[in-house]
Enzyme design. Sequence first.
Site, PDB file in Angstrom:
ATOM      1  N   ASN A 110       0.818  -1.219   0.000  1.00 55.90           N
ATOM      2  CA  ASN A 110       0.000   0.000   0.000  1.00 55.90           C
ATOM      3  C   ASN A 110       0.852   1.269   0.000  1.00 55.90           C
ATOM      4  O   ASN A 110       0.343   2.356   0.212  1.00 55.90           O
ATOM      5  CB  ASN A 110      -0.968  -0.003   1.190  1.00 55.90           C
ATOM      6  CG  ASN A 110      -0.242  -0.044   2.517  1.00 55.90           C
ATOM      7  OD1 ASN A 110       0.986  -0.137   2.551  1.00 55.90           O
ATOM      8  ND2 ASN A 110      -0.980   0.022   3.599  1.00 55.90           N
ATOM      9  N   HIS A 111       2.139   1.154  -0.231  1.00 56.21           N
ATOM     10  CA  HIS A 111       3.002   2.335  -0.233  1.00 56.21           C
ATOM     11  C   HIS A 111       2.870   3.107  -1.537  1.00 56.21           C
ATOM     12  O   HIS A 111       2.643   2.523  -2.591  1.00 56.21           O
ATOM     13  CB  HIS A 111       4.467   1.917  -0.014  1.00 56.21           C
ATOM     14  CG  HIS A 111       4.673   1.288   1.317  1.00 56.21           C
ATOM     15  ND1 HIS A 111       5.547   0.254   1.539  1.00 56.21           N
ATOM     16  CD2 HIS A 111       4.079   1.538   2.506  1.00 56.21           C
ATOM     17  CE1 HIS A 111       5.492  -0.099   2.813  1.00 56.21           C
ATOM     18  NE2 HIS A 111       4.605   0.655   3.420  1.00 56.21           N
TER      19      HIS A 111
ATOM     20  N   ASN B 233       3.893   3.182  12.667  1.00 58.94           N
ATOM     21  CA  ASN B 233       4.249   1.842  13.182  1.00 58.94           C
ATOM     22  C   ASN B 233       5.483   2.028  14.051  1.00 58.94           C
ATOM     23  O   ASN B 233       6.607   2.030  13.542  1.00 58.94           O
ATOM     24  CB  ASN B 233       4.656   0.893  12.042  1.00 58.94           C
ATOM     25  CG  ASN B 233       3.487   0.222  11.354  1.00 58.94           C
ATOM     26  OD1 ASN B 233       2.337   0.556  11.604  1.00 58.94           O
ATOM     27  ND2 ASN B 233       3.784  -0.713  10.497  1.00 58.94           N
TER      28      ASN B 233
ATOM     29  N   PRO C 157      -3.605   9.031   5.028  1.00 55.19           N
ATOM     30  CA  PRO C 157      -3.803   8.738   3.611  1.00 55.19           C
ATOM     31  C   PRO C 157      -5.030   7.863   3.382  1.00 55.19           C
ATOM     32  O   PRO C 157      -5.338   6.991   4.193  1.00 55.19           O
ATOM     33  CB  PRO C 157      -2.518   7.990   3.221  1.00 55.19           C
ATOM     34  CG  PRO C 157      -1.981   7.434   4.480  1.00 55.19           C
ATOM     35  CD  PRO C 157      -2.485   8.286   5.605  1.00 55.19           C
TER      36      PRO C 157
ATOM     37  N   HIS D  53      -4.809   5.899  11.421  1.00 55.27           N
ATOM     38  CA  HIS D  53      -3.690   6.037  10.474  1.00 55.27           C
ATOM     39  C   HIS D  53      -4.089   5.910   9.017  1.00 55.27           C
ATOM     40  O   HIS D  53      -3.301   6.225   8.133  1.00 55.27           O
ATOM     41  CB  HIS D  53      -2.572   5.057  10.809  1.00 55.27           C
ATOM     42  CG  HIS D  53      -2.702   3.712  10.127  1.00 55.27           C
ATOM     43  ND1 HIS D  53      -3.811   2.911  10.246  1.00 55.27           N
ATOM     44  CD2 HIS D  53      -1.844   3.040   9.314  1.00 55.27           C
ATOM     45  CE1 HIS D  53      -3.627   1.799   9.540  1.00 55.27           C
ATOM     46  NE2 HIS D  53      -2.450   1.850   8.968  1.00 55.27           N
TER      47      HIS D  53
ATOM     48  N   LYS E 197       2.973   3.873  -7.635  1.00 52.95           N
ATOM     49  CA  LYS E 197       2.826   2.745  -6.718  1.00 52.95           C
ATOM     50  C   LYS E 197       3.892   1.712  -6.992  1.00 52.95           C
ATOM     51  O   LYS E 197       4.258   1.486  -8.133  1.00 52.95           O
ATOM     52  CB  LYS E 197       1.454   2.075  -6.939  1.00 52.95           C
ATOM     53  CG  LYS E 197       0.318   2.989  -6.627  1.00 52.95           C
ATOM     54  CD  LYS E 197      -0.789   2.410  -5.802  1.00 52.95           C
ATOM     55  CE  LYS E 197      -0.464   1.521  -4.690  1.00 52.95           C
ATOM     56  NZ  LYS E 197      -0.894   1.997  -3.376  1.00 52.95           N
TER      57      LYS E 197
END
Lengths: 480, 152
Positions: free
Chosen positions: A202-203, A329, A377, A403, A479
């Site tokens: 998901n970054h 995290n 996000p 988050h 992505k």
Amino acid sequence: MPDYHFEKVSDYLWELPQTGGMRVPARIYATQKMLEQIRNDNAPQQAANVAHLPGIVSASLAMPDIHWGYGFPIGGVAAFDCKEGVISPGGVGYDINCGVRLMASRLTREEVTPRLRELVNQLFRDVPTGVGAAGALTVPVDKLKQVATQGARWAVEHGFGTETDLEYIEENGCIEEADPSRVSAKAWQRGQEQLGTLGSGNHFLEVGYVAEIHDENAAKVLGLFPGQVTVIIHCGSRGFGYQVCEDYLSVMDRAAHKYQIALPDRQLACAPVQSEEGQSYLGAMRCAINYAFANRQVIAGRTRDAFSRALGIEEKDIRLRTVYEVAHNIAKFETHRVNDRLVKLCIHRKGATRAFAPGHREIPSAYQAIGQPVLIPGDMGRYSYVLTGTQKAMEETFGSTCHGAGRALSRVKAKKVASGRNIIRELEEKGIIVRGQSRRTVDEEISEAYKDVADVVDTCALAGISNKVAQLKPIGCIKG
Amino acid sequence: MENKTAEPGSEEILPPWLTALDHTADAGIGVTANSLAELLARAAWGMFSVIADVRAVQPRETQPVIVEAADTQALMVRWLSELNFRHITEHRLFCNFEVTHCTGNRLEAAVIGENIDPARHTVFTEIKAVTFHGLRVEQTDGGWKAEIIFDL
């Protein structure tokens, strides 16, 4: 479906009372509607499991984006007494110091749109995503040890970004007492060629604009205005951090036996904060925290260059400055008020963000009046949010909030939903240009795969643990 | 295979012994085999099918791998973790896995593949870790089966 007996604390807070081996209750921030969804997951049980751990203080907390995680739920916050309590790699996650940086420019959406495609392509070239992509920094192990102790400052000293950036990063981009001697050879090896890379899953790196302002005063203080072009960088400590977590999960598994810690789930493996194993993990984890700070700093520097090159405008006229950067995290020591006493606690935030109230000394001086910015996000087709921390968060959640959106569909289901569709073209028709490593990556990350982040954010605002400042909408995304 | 990515709408066809497990946040595979050695080899193929288009990988170079662990479950995790580590640090993809010797806590294997060539290979995702969560490695009436969840 597990049979949970939630007690209603308020319209936005539910409690699983202390039963059996639980040392404290578990509390979940959610609306009644969200709670119905949350019930279907094993996550409430995981929040209750965390409540069994020695030295846990007040409650095992979960934010509205709670979902199943390895041992601890994602969206979980747990505070442990520094003398009696434990530290657990499962309470931090594999991607140590995964986090989000928000940057804001002087440019408006109208100024960028004509060259948006060039900009997204340039970013895709200059900000590598990961394995198989060229362009990461290669840093030999002796230098990597400097990264692990200096964090974002190392990147600034190597030409990525400016000293001013450091003021606007949680911990100023460097956590103290990182101990490179506690990191395995494998972790150093995994970290050598990944600095300045986004990673996959998901970054992402997103170009967006300020779509709505909810709090004019706070937005003004943060320098945000409608239509302003922004950048969100979401990534973490890459293979370096993943390896640190993996190494210490087995160390903690043995430690839990050694210290006779009764665990309702083996994945909660932990050790007393003060033990050799606990201190060792803390030393290694802090190296990964600093690696992630450096990683985002390198990416921020490259993003500025990419903007300048693609748009043909000098950097000083774009002025892509760091608004703030948060970690979601992480485990660290913080002082909080518990039963009218100030106590030093080991706070685990796994898929949860620090959200300190106005006036807290760890907030940049420019933001003292409004509280710490919090960056949430969403998915690549909808929106993200800027929030600020509140006094109520200090009182109820150890200064923490949500988050992100959290997944609604598995990757298998997301691919089925995307099947027969051209997601890249669909997004383009909405004015969003996406570049991914593969079509599969993009399909797995479609909007429908995520819950609506607005629901999560609204719940935190209504519960009083955050204040809504602005909504950002994407126009470009890369992505891994 | 020159075509790097599936066309929109096309389903990826998995071998009959491999299934994609439905897991909300991460990815998992289910594998069946006639023996433990075959199970380990197929699990490795399954893991690389999550990482990349494994059918586009050429069997150019062979590497030996030896892994030891306390039990069969840990052996599976260590073996896959070792291959993931080599993939990341050596920029390699593997397509053939020959487990030549295997007991419940030790394996010897030859893994065959090539360096990543961005012109021919699409890397879909990175695997952060091979986890013990929901891990199953067990003998059945007809052979062996495994379920493995990867943290993505």
